[in-house]
Enzyme design. Structure first.
Site, PDB file in Angstrom:
ATOM      1  N   SER A 261      20.164  28.862 -50.575  1.00 20.21           N
ATOM      2  CA  SER A 261      19.542  27.805 -49.783  1.00 20.21           C
ATOM      3  C   SER A 261      18.213  28.291 -49.199  1.00 20.21           C
ATOM      4  CB  SER A 261      20.519  27.340 -48.690  1.00 20.21           C
ATOM      5  OG  SER A 261      20.086  26.150 -48.092  1.00 20.21           O
TER       6      SER A 261
ATOM      7  N   ASP B 107      23.728  19.135 -56.719  1.00 21.24           N
ATOM      8  CA  ASP B 107      23.194  19.644 -55.450  1.00 21.24           C
ATOM      9  C   ASP B 107      21.818  19.033 -55.185  1.00 21.24           C
ATOM     10  OD1 ASP B 107      22.516  21.034 -53.209  1.00 21.24           O
ATOM     11  OD2 ASP B 107      22.622  23.025 -54.105  1.00 21.24           O
TER      12      ASP B 107
ATOM     13  N   HIS C  81      26.688  22.085 -52.408  1.00 18.70           N
ATOM     14  CA  HIS C  81      25.711  23.096 -51.994  1.00 18.70           C
ATOM     15  C   HIS C  81      26.379  24.367 -51.489  1.00 18.70           C
ATOM     16  CE1 HIS C  81      21.788  24.545 -50.828  1.00 18.70           C
ATOM     17  NE2 HIS C  81      22.151  24.692 -49.571  1.00 18.70           N
TER      18      HIS C  81
END
Length: 553
Positions: A354, A411, A476
């Site tokens: 991320s 995602d 995610h």
């Protein structure tokens, strides 16, 4: 109808009880109560002259389930697990009725409840139930010998952009990807164990990180500082949540391989830089500052003007009152390690998830030229957003930084920031002669983002365990990424049937997104003391996951 001896766990078949009798075509199934003449006393088979009464559908179903239960117990004895983890709960009392007997793994499937006509029966073979028990257990991982990467380590590090290793996915590369993903998990765990950064904390002293590989040691703690802040009254209102609003936060670490056997196996001494994802309010605030800004440094040899997101660059370059910036810390530590191990074969691997994936690109960009003797630099990113424009991608390519992006098709984070135009469409437009116009847009538009490097695309819908409509958070989630990588075979292949990564952590964190069959099995197996496994106590040093589950059964 013939009942197969084994049924794949990943393919739950549906049965429909239309008639009271089964036609076995001469084959005596061990599960068919009509054809089990060998297991019944011969005297019990004697009948009177009156015609036999055909058993009802309900009776047949009960007998079928009873036979399947007995076969399950028989198979579990033939394939014993660790003595500390029994597969089947032994009955404490003898002579229980059929209705009270089913307190074992088979009844956890609720077959008797959902067996009626026109309803699906989720049935598994005993062998696959044993395998499911292992996957739901965090203590029963099966490991294979470490493969020697010595002569090919540069290929696995991306010297050829992983050509021929991604589709189908090379088993050694799969192990390496999961291993680096677990370095990121260690960063998450270390931060959440102590999220606050006190004014007395010494940034030069590395935090105690529970590394997933005992052959590595942490040499440096890394911090990211936000250039924005919140009013002081926010801390007064919620003093216990001060870490959520603090400007400087621990974000990762530098570790180096310090084991001679592992160095020989990998073919070099590896330096790992692991960075976690967004955790504080100010980090979220920086994420939303999505305008492109000019990259510092000379860019004369790069086609286009390299630009990156304002918020990412701010977190990377901003320093605190007593804490150096992430850029300064990582560059100084890498220089020190290069000098310390001068003359050895080295590699630098930057990995992040991320926000950490975005910062990994900025880190790799700078350390690739921080020293004349800089070793090869590779980035393994999970669920990373877009970071810069096409000029930034060209800049990394000119510095020979190799980037492998692991992307989940579902995602949404990997599709932002910037305009929702895929890199495939962008490439087609450039190949058709529109490159000049697109380059002009890259230099003038504030949201002309472009991904970097090579992509490995996984798919939530291919997992037999996750719901196909899993929510945004699950798609995610880092553990979900590692689960999908562990089961990935190729772009046109189904989920790897012999994947052995434990589902315990995924079940603990994403139970709402796991199919009901496996959540019910997880609850049933909790009676086998698996509930203590779901708490995931972390020792000071975990077993090395460089020895990951074997790709073969």
């Amino acid at each position: 109808m013939q009942v197969a001896a084994t049924l794949p766990a990943t393919s739950v078949h549906f049965f429909q009880t239309r008639r009271a009798s089964f036609k076995c075509n001469g084959y005596s199934s061990p599960l068919n109560p009509i054809t089990r003449a060998t297991s019944i006393n011969a005297q019990s088979l004697k009948t009177t002259a009156s015609p036999p009464i055909a058993p009802t559908s309900t009776e047949m179903t009960k007998k079928h389930l009873s036979n399947l239960e007995k076969l399950l117990q028989k198979e579990s004895k033939q394939h014993p697990l660790d003595s500390s983890e029994p597969v089947v709960i032994q009955e404490k009392k003898q002579g229980k009725t059929g209705e009270n007997r089913g307190r074992n793994l088979l009844e956890g499937l609720n077959l008797a409840r959902i067996w009626p006509e026109m309803k699906a029966a989720e049935e598994m073979s005993p062998r696959h139930l044993i395998r499911l028990h292992r996957m739901l257990s965090s203590k029963s991982m099966e490991y294979s010998p470490r493969n020697n990467l010595g002569s090919r380590w540069k290929e696995y590090h991306g010297c050829k952009d992983w050509l021929g290793l991604l589709d189908p996915l090379d088993e050694n590369l799969r192990r390496e990807l999961i291993r680096y993903g677990e370095f990121i998990q260690a960063a998450y765990h270390c931060f959440h164990s102590d999220p606050a950064t006190s004014s007395e904390e010494n940034p030069d002293v590395a935090r105690n990180v529970s590394l997933p590989d005992r052959s590595y040691k942490v040499t440096k703690s890394l911090y990211a500082t936000s250039s924005i802040g919140l009013p002081k009254w926010v801390d007064d209102v919620a003093p216990d949540l001060g870490w959520m609003t603090q400007r400087s936060s621990w974000i990762g670490y530098v570790a180096v391989c310090d084991d001679k056997a592992e160095i020989q196996r990998m073919g070099r001494r590896d330096i790992v830089i692991a960075l976690r994802g967004t955790a504080t309010c100010l980090e979220w605030g920086e994420n939303l500052r999505d305008l492109l800004v000019q990259m510092p440094g000379g860019n004369e040899s790069v086609e286009g003007q390299p630009k990156v997101e304002c918020g990412f660059l701010s977190l990377y370059q901003t320093g605190g009152a007593k804490i150096p910036s992430l850029a300064e810390s990582v560059v100084n530590e890498v220089k020190r390690l290069i000098e310390m191990y001068k003359g050895e074969s080295l590699s630098i691997t930057v990995t992040g998830h991320s926000l950490g994936a975005a910062l990994s690109l900025l880190v790799a960009d700078e350390i690739s030229t921080c020293s004349p003797d800089a070793p090869p630099v590779a980035v393994f990113s999970f669920g990373g957003p877009r970071v810069g424009n096409k000029g930034f991608a060209n800049r990394l390519e000119s510095k020979n930084v190799k980037v492998l992006r692991i992307v989940n098709k579902q995602d949404v984070i990997t599709k932002v920031p910037g305009m929702f135009v895929s890199e495939a469409i962008d490439k087609k437009l450039r190949d058709t002669g529109a490159a000049g116009v697109l380059n002009l847009l890259d230099n003038s538009m504030p949201w002309a983002y472009s991904h970097v490097g090579t992509e490995l695309r996984v798919d939530t819908t291919k997992s037999p365990f996750l719901k196909p409509d899993a929510d945004v958070a699950c798609c995610h989630d880092l553990e979900a990424y590692l689960h999908l990588v562990d089961g990935y075979l190729g772009s046109n292949e189904s989920f790897r049937p012999n994947a052995k990564r434990s589902l315990a952590k995924l079940l603990n964190e994403q139970s709402a997104n796991i199919k009901k069959l496996y959540t019910s099995k997880g609850k049933d197996l909790s009676s086998l003391n698996l509930n203590r496994e779901f708490s995931f106590p972390r020792p000071s040093c975990l077993p090395s996951p460089s020895v990951l589950p074997s790709p073969s059964s």
